[in-house]
Design an enzyme around this catalytic site. Sequence first.
Site, PDB file in Angstrom:
ATOM      1  N   CYS A   9       0.806  -1.196   0.000  1.00 61.34           N
ATOM      2  CA  CYS A   9       0.000   0.000   0.000  1.00 61.34           C
ATOM      3  C   CYS A   9       0.850   1.260   0.000  1.00 61.34           C
ATOM      4  O   CYS A   9       2.039   1.226   0.268  1.00 61.34           O
ATOM      5  CB  CYS A   9      -0.871   0.050   1.260  1.00 61.34           C
ATOM      6  N   CYS A 256      12.919  -2.539   3.588  1.00 62.56           N
ATOM      7  CA  CYS A 256      12.782  -3.511   2.496  1.00 62.56           C
ATOM      8  C   CYS A 256      13.755  -3.156   1.374  1.00 62.56           C
ATOM      9  O   CYS A 256      13.683  -2.074   0.787  1.00 62.56           O
ATOM     10  CB  CYS A 256      11.353  -3.470   1.954  1.00 62.56           C
ATOM     11  N   TYR A 262      12.858  -2.085  -6.824  1.00 59.74           N
ATOM     12  CA  TYR A 262      11.692  -2.042  -7.702  1.00 59.74           C
ATOM     13  C   TYR A 262      10.546  -1.160  -7.227  1.00 59.74           C
ATOM     14  O   TYR A 262       9.964  -0.416  -8.004  1.00 59.74           O
ATOM     15  CB  TYR A 262      11.175  -3.476  -7.877  1.00 59.74           C
ATOM     16  N   SER A 303      10.789  -1.458 -15.871  1.00 58.69           N
ATOM     17  CA  SER A 303      11.474  -1.810 -14.630  1.00 58.69           C
ATOM     18  C   SER A 303      12.981  -1.970 -14.793  1.00 58.69           C
ATOM     19  O   SER A 303      13.746  -1.726 -13.865  1.00 58.69           O
ATOM     20  CB  SER A 303      10.875  -3.104 -14.066  1.00 58.69           C
ATOM     21  N   ASP A 365      16.777  -6.737 -16.445  1.00 61.73           N
ATOM     22  CA  ASP A 365      15.577  -6.461 -15.648  1.00 61.73           C
ATOM     23  C   ASP A 365      15.988  -6.397 -14.180  1.00 61.73           C
ATOM     24  O   ASP A 365      17.088  -6.822 -13.818  1.00 61.73           O
ATOM     25  CB  ASP A 365      14.501  -7.536 -15.867  1.00 61.73           C
ATOM     26  N   CYS A 402       7.684 -13.070   0.884  1.00 63.48           N
ATOM     27  CA  CYS A 402       7.675 -11.949   1.821  1.00 63.48           C
ATOM     28  C   CYS A 402       6.433 -12.059   2.702  1.00 63.48           C
ATOM     29  O   CYS A 402       5.342 -12.324   2.208  1.00 63.48           O
ATOM     30  CB  CYS A 402       7.634 -10.624   1.063  1.00 63.48           C
ATOM     31  N   CYS A 453      16.173  -5.320   5.147  1.00 64.71           N
ATOM     32  CA  CYS A 453      15.605  -6.658   5.114  1.00 64.71           C
ATOM     33  C   CYS A 453      15.965  -7.252   3.749  1.00 64.71           C
ATOM     34  O   CYS A 453      15.770  -6.612   2.719  1.00 64.71           O
ATOM     35  CB  CYS A 453      14.088  -6.621   5.252  1.00 64.71           C
TER      36      CYS A 453
END
Length: 499
Positions: A9, A256, A262, A303, A365, A402, A453
Amino acid sequence: MQGQLAHACGVFGVYAPGRPVAHLTYLGLYALQHRGQESAGIAVSDGNTITVVKDMGLVTQVFDERRLAPLDGHLAIGHNRYSTTGSSTWRNAQPVYRSVGDAGFALGHNGNLTNVSELAEHIGMLPGMLGGEDIDSTTDSALVAELIAHEYPAETRSDGRDLEIALKRVLPRLAGGFSFVLMDEAHLIGVRDRHGFWPLVLGRLDTGWVLASETAALDIVDAHFVREIEPGELIVIDASGLSPPTYFAEPDPKLCLFEFVYFARPDTNLYGHNVHAARQRMGEELARQSPVAADMVMPIPESGIPAAQGYARASGIPYGDGLVKNRYVGRTFIQPEQKQRGADVRLKLNPLPDNIRGKRLVVVDDSIVRGTTTRQVVAMLREAGAAEVHFRVSSPPYRWPCYYGMDTGRRSELLAADMTVGEIANYLNVDSLAYLELDRLTHATGAPATSFCTACLSGRYPVPVPELQGDAKLVLEEARPLLQSADTPLPVREPGASA
Ligand code: SF4
């Protein structure tokens, strides 16, 4: 990676008397659209009443001037959702609103809790709070709202800090990833879990304050970046300004790492480092680590673009385009089901045969998660006449799921879970394949390696995670009968153990 990871989110909050806070929140959510595209919502307070408007869809689909204009107030929070816990339905859209006596509060959550069964069981033991439909949503965020409501002081406090008091009682019990924005009628609150898995920043308006998942959302409302909310920190903003920082847990930063790889917008800064520049450095590191003789370096758009630029720069091989992306197709991951995910690759990417034919390609990528899209893209390039396809990935193999707020599905869906790099190369039908090593990746970010992480890449989970059977997204829905029968909680997996 093409739409294989889905973020939990994006959250936004603003305290700005005299400003159109709903419109500012709309802009902030628009800037954070990439973090969640299933639903969008805004809660606004005029000092007496909190009004929540939320619906399924993109920010621009949920809100127009007709819906924004009546949202008058001095304080607002907003939320873009992708479902990581609970189904993709209207009732799970956020912000979550909870009334407490004559008052109420609203909450927006970025992340995923790892001890939901334990928390839900606790609520299940509270008389009258879990009668099957009493919690009208199956998200872990709704569960947190229930816990907070339960901890509200019995008597309304004269200083109005009821929400803050209740929150401080609940936060130490929560495990996993959470960046919260909360509000009652008069206060805006920002919270980040003790590891700071997900970003949350503080910005300054001329006449107010802003909280946002990413710095890019500050830019769009003309707010100046002040600082990141620290892991384990809670801040309160009200009519008297910004409260002194308080900590509910010992900070142990573990942002993260995939925010850098990304998730985050390229124009966002994390740990003080620009994301786009870091992605280019990842490509440079990749070129130094895994060189190959080739005629053109090309990205998987969009990406892979910055890492491909970096690879080309460091290798001296010309950069070019081999694929065109249809700008009008959203990220594949807005579709929550695997069936839908695979179907629209061809709609999204189309080869440029004149640029590809007869060439030895380095295709870059940022990651490969399920691999289905990558395989189709490689087949497209070969059909378009590529002489050789050398695939380079600017992150290590994605091997573990995850549990902190990003949807990867089950471990069995991860291409690298049980395959060697050689086996993956065969599956993808590429001439060579290389992944960026973890230490090179963290070095490229510019931040200390220990501040991340890396669980999905290393298997080292900073917080113990539940050994979930089936789809982790639906744990609360599966847990509901369990709670009602006061059954035992789900077993806990220790850090480092594979799923
Ligand atoms: S497990 Fe991976 S995606 Fe999840 S928070 Fe850790 S680094 Fe990010």
